[in-house]
Design a protein around this motif. Structure first.
Motif, PDB file in Angstrom:
ATOM      1  N   GLU A 126       0.821  -1.214   0.000  1.00  0.00           N
ATOM      2  CA  GLU A 126       0.000   0.000   0.000  1.00  0.00           C
ATOM      3  C   GLU A 126       0.858   1.269   0.000  1.00  0.00           C
ATOM      4  O   GLU A 126       0.492   2.282  -0.598  1.00  0.00           O
ATOM      5  CB  GLU A 126      -0.966   0.021   1.192  1.00  0.00           C
ATOM      6  CG  GLU A 126      -0.310  -0.104   2.556  1.00  0.00           C
ATOM      7  CD  GLU A 126      -0.190  -1.538   3.014  1.00  0.00           C
ATOM      8  OE1 GLU A 126      -0.125  -1.748   4.240  1.00  0.00           O
ATOM      9  OE2 GLU A 126      -0.180  -2.439   2.152  1.00  0.00           O
ATOM     10  N   LEU A 127       2.025   1.193   0.637  1.00  0.00           N
ATOM     11  CA  LEU A 127       2.931   2.347   0.629  1.00  0.00           C
ATOM     12  C   LEU A 127       3.628   2.484  -0.727  1.00  0.00           C
ATOM     13  O   LEU A 127       3.907   3.598  -1.166  1.00  0.00           O
ATOM     14  CB  LEU A 127       3.958   2.219   1.747  1.00  0.00           C
ATOM     15  CG  LEU A 127       3.417   2.325   3.175  1.00  0.00           C
ATOM     16  CD1 LEU A 127       4.547   2.254   4.194  1.00  0.00           C
ATOM     17  CD2 LEU A 127       2.638   3.630   3.353  1.00  0.00           C
ATOM     18  N   SER A 133       1.816   6.781  -6.851  1.00  0.00           N
ATOM     19  CA  SER A 133       0.815   7.803  -7.172  1.00  0.00           C
ATOM     20  C   SER A 133       1.376   9.207  -7.013  1.00  0.00           C
ATOM     21  O   SER A 133       1.133  10.081  -7.848  1.00  0.00           O
ATOM     22  CB  SER A 133      -0.423   7.635  -6.286  1.00  0.00           C
ATOM     23  OG  SER A 133      -1.024   6.372  -6.483  1.00  0.00           O
ATOM     24  N   ALA A 134       2.143   9.414  -5.953  1.00  0.00           N
ATOM     25  CA  ALA A 134       2.648  10.758  -5.658  1.00  0.00           C
ATOM     26  C   ALA A 134       3.871  11.127  -6.487  1.00  0.00           C
ATOM     27  O   ALA A 134       4.012  12.287  -6.901  1.00  0.00           O
ATOM     28  CB  ALA A 134       2.980  10.864  -4.170  1.00  0.00           C
ATOM     29  N   ILE A 135       4.750  10.173  -6.753  1.00  0.00           N
ATOM     30  CA  ILE A 135       6.048  10.482  -7.353  1.00  0.00           C
ATOM     31  C   ILE A 135       6.139  10.138  -8.837  1.00  0.00           C
ATOM     32  O   ILE A 135       6.810  10.850  -9.599  1.00  0.00           O
ATOM     33  CB  ILE A 135       7.173   9.740  -6.582  1.00  0.00           C
ATOM     34  CG1 ILE A 135       7.105  10.077  -5.086  1.00  0.00           C
ATOM     35  CG2 ILE A 135       8.534  10.114  -7.142  1.00  0.00           C
ATOM     36  CD1 ILE A 135       7.236  11.569  -4.777  1.00  0.00           C
ATOM     37  N   GLY A 171       3.506  -5.318  -7.802  1.00  0.00           N
ATOM     38  CA  GLY A 171       2.731  -6.552  -7.705  1.00  0.00           C
ATOM     39  C   GLY A 171       1.259  -6.292  -7.612  1.00  0.00           C
ATOM     40  O   GLY A 171       0.516  -7.078  -7.003  1.00  0.00           O
ATOM     41  N   SER A 172       0.810  -5.202  -8.219  1.00  0.00           N
ATOM     42  CA  SER A 172      -0.605  -4.836  -8.161  1.00  0.00           C
ATOM     43  C   SER A 172      -0.972  -4.077  -9.433  1.00  0.00           C
ATOM     44  O   SER A 172      -0.126  -3.420 -10.041  1.00  0.00           O
ATOM     45  CB  SER A 172      -0.890  -3.969  -6.932  1.00  0.00           C
ATOM     46  OG  SER A 172      -2.218  -3.483  -6.932  1.00  0.00           O
ATOM     47  N   SER A 173      -2.230  -4.174  -9.832  1.00  0.00           N
ATOM     48  CA  SER A 173      -2.683  -3.437 -11.009  1.00  0.00           C
ATOM     49  C   SER A 173      -2.801  -1.951 -10.675  1.00  0.00           C
ATOM     50  O   SER A 173      -3.096  -1.571  -9.540  1.00  0.00           O
ATOM     51  CB  SER A 173      -4.034  -3.970 -11.491  1.00  0.00           C
ATOM     52  OG  SER A 173      -5.016  -3.821 -10.475  1.00  0.00           O
ATOM     53  N   LEU A 174      -2.576  -1.109 -11.681  1.00  0.00           N
ATOM     54  CA  LEU A 174      -2.617   0.343 -11.514  1.00  0.00           C
ATOM     55  C   LEU A 174      -3.471   0.940 -12.628  1.00  0.00           C
ATOM     56  O   LEU A 174      -3.639   0.329 -13.688  1.00  0.00           O
ATOM     57  CB  LEU A 174      -1.201   0.927 -11.584  1.00  0.00           C
ATOM     58  CG  LEU A 174      -0.213   0.447 -10.526  1.00  0.00           C
ATOM     59  CD1 LEU A 174       1.212   0.875 -10.895  1.00  0.00           C
ATOM     60  CD2 LEU A 174      -0.589   0.998  -9.150  1.00  0.00           C
ATOM     61  N   PRO A 175      -4.011   2.143 -12.428  1.00  0.00           N
ATOM     62  CA  PRO A 175      -4.811   2.777 -13.485  1.00  0.00           C
ATOM     63  C   PRO A 175      -3.979   2.970 -14.744  1.00  0.00           C
ATOM     64  O   PRO A 175      -2.816   3.382 -14.678  1.00  0.00           O
ATOM     65  CB  PRO A 175      -5.198   4.130 -12.861  1.00  0.00           C
ATOM     66  CG  PRO A 175      -5.097   3.922 -11.389  1.00  0.00           C
ATOM     67  CD  PRO A 175      -3.966   2.960 -11.193  1.00  0.00           C
ATOM     68  N   SER A 176      -4.562   2.652 -15.891  1.00  0.00           N
ATOM     69  CA  SER A 176      -3.855   2.823 -17.153  1.00  0.00           C
ATOM     70  C   SER A 176      -3.755   4.300 -17.501  1.00  0.00           C
ATOM     71  O   SER A 176      -4.463   5.149 -16.940  1.00  0.00           O
ATOM     72  CB  SER A 176      -4.593   2.080 -18.274  1.00  0.00           C
ATOM     73  OG  SER A 176      -5.833   2.735 -18.544  1.00  0.00           O
ATOM     74  N   ILE A 177      -2.871   4.610 -18.450  1.00  0.00           N
ATOM     75  CA  ILE A 177      -2.726   5.994 -18.903  1.00  0.00           C
ATOM     76  C   ILE A 177      -4.054   6.508 -19.460  1.00  0.00           C
ATOM     77  O   ILE A 177      -4.451   7.655 -19.205  1.00  0.00           O
ATOM     78  CB  ILE A 177      -1.625   6.095 -19.966  1.00  0.00           C
ATOM     79  CG1 ILE A 177      -0.244   5.943 -19.310  1.00  0.00           C
ATOM     80  CG2 ILE A 177      -1.687   7.419 -20.693  1.00  0.00           C
ATOM     81  CD1 ILE A 177       0.116   7.079 -18.381  1.00  0.00           C
TER      82      ILE A 177
END
Length: 238
Positions: A126-127, A133-135, A171-177
């Protein structure tokens, strides 16, 4: 031309961000062409300079320095920077975004190194997502509502590969561009459609039904993929 000066204010006493914001509440710009933005103890002065006349901008910088002196705040000169953005040289002759996207890609790839290092130190997932997300995501989304619609498929894929690399590290899915672009265009469109003072507000014209906006006519693909036609389409497809 736009100049920006960022100042670091350091109070003599340790205050919470909320109290410090209240303390500096009356520190504002007195000129409509100059904006003063504050976040906790970070202050940014943004001035729109035309015809080489910097007088209003310089005057507000001096007023800020005077205000800080009168209110027992010290400007940290080591953390004070000035950045000049010349709009006359930010667009290439062929109106393509490749140079801009090259810069964004390089910066994001550099920051992936730190994400990998955090992973090596077994930082919780989660970190890692929060760091991404931030960097990193913040870099990928820089001016995305402006450039993404006109970017080539190859350029979009180059940015998406950064997201995939981050997914493998975390190791986790992230929002696509594409998802990031869509959400930001829709959010900005909602703000503009609700703000009658915005120059683009009149482009969001409701049909007689009151449920949908009138689509904007666009002759070319470039125009159709630009912000306002795309924004109207997304608002109608909510």
């Amino acid at each position: 031309m736009e100049s920006q000066a960022a100042f670091k204010n350091r109070p003599s006493l340790l205050l919470s961000p909320l109290l410090f914001s209240r303390y500096t509440n009356d520190c504002t710009s007195g000129d409509p062409t100059v904006k003063l933005l504050k976040f906790a103890d970070d202050t940014t002065v943004i001035g729109l300079i035309g015809d080489g006349d910097e007088s209003a901008y310089r005057r507000e910088v001096e007023r800020l320095a005077l205000w800080c002196g009168q209110n027992n705040l010290e400007l940290n000169k080591l953390k004070t920077v000035e950045m000049t953005v010349d709009f006359r040289s930010t667009i290439s002759r062929d109106l393509k975004w490749a140079p801009n996207i090259n810069t964004i890609k390089k910066k994001a790839q550099q920051r992936l190194y730190f994400l990998r290092q955090l992973r090596k130190f077994n930082v919780p997932q989660e970190l890692l997502i929060l760091f991404y997300s931030a960097i990193i995501q913040s870099v990928l989304c820089s001016s995305i509502t402006v450039r993404f619609g006109s970017a080539t498929i190859q350029d979009r894929n180059r940015l998406q590969r950064i997201v995939r690399s981050a997914e493998r590290i975390i190791g986790s899915s992230l929002p696509s561009i594409l998802d990031l672009y869509t959400s930001r265009v829709r959010k900005r469109a909602e703000q503009i459609s609700a703000d009658p003072s915005h120059p683009g507000h009149k482009l969001f014209h409701l049909l007689p039904s009151g449920r949908r906006y009138r689509a904007l006519y666009a002759k070319t693909t470039r125009h159709r993929n630009s912000f306002f036609p795309r924004a109207v389409t997304l608002m109608n497809n909510k």
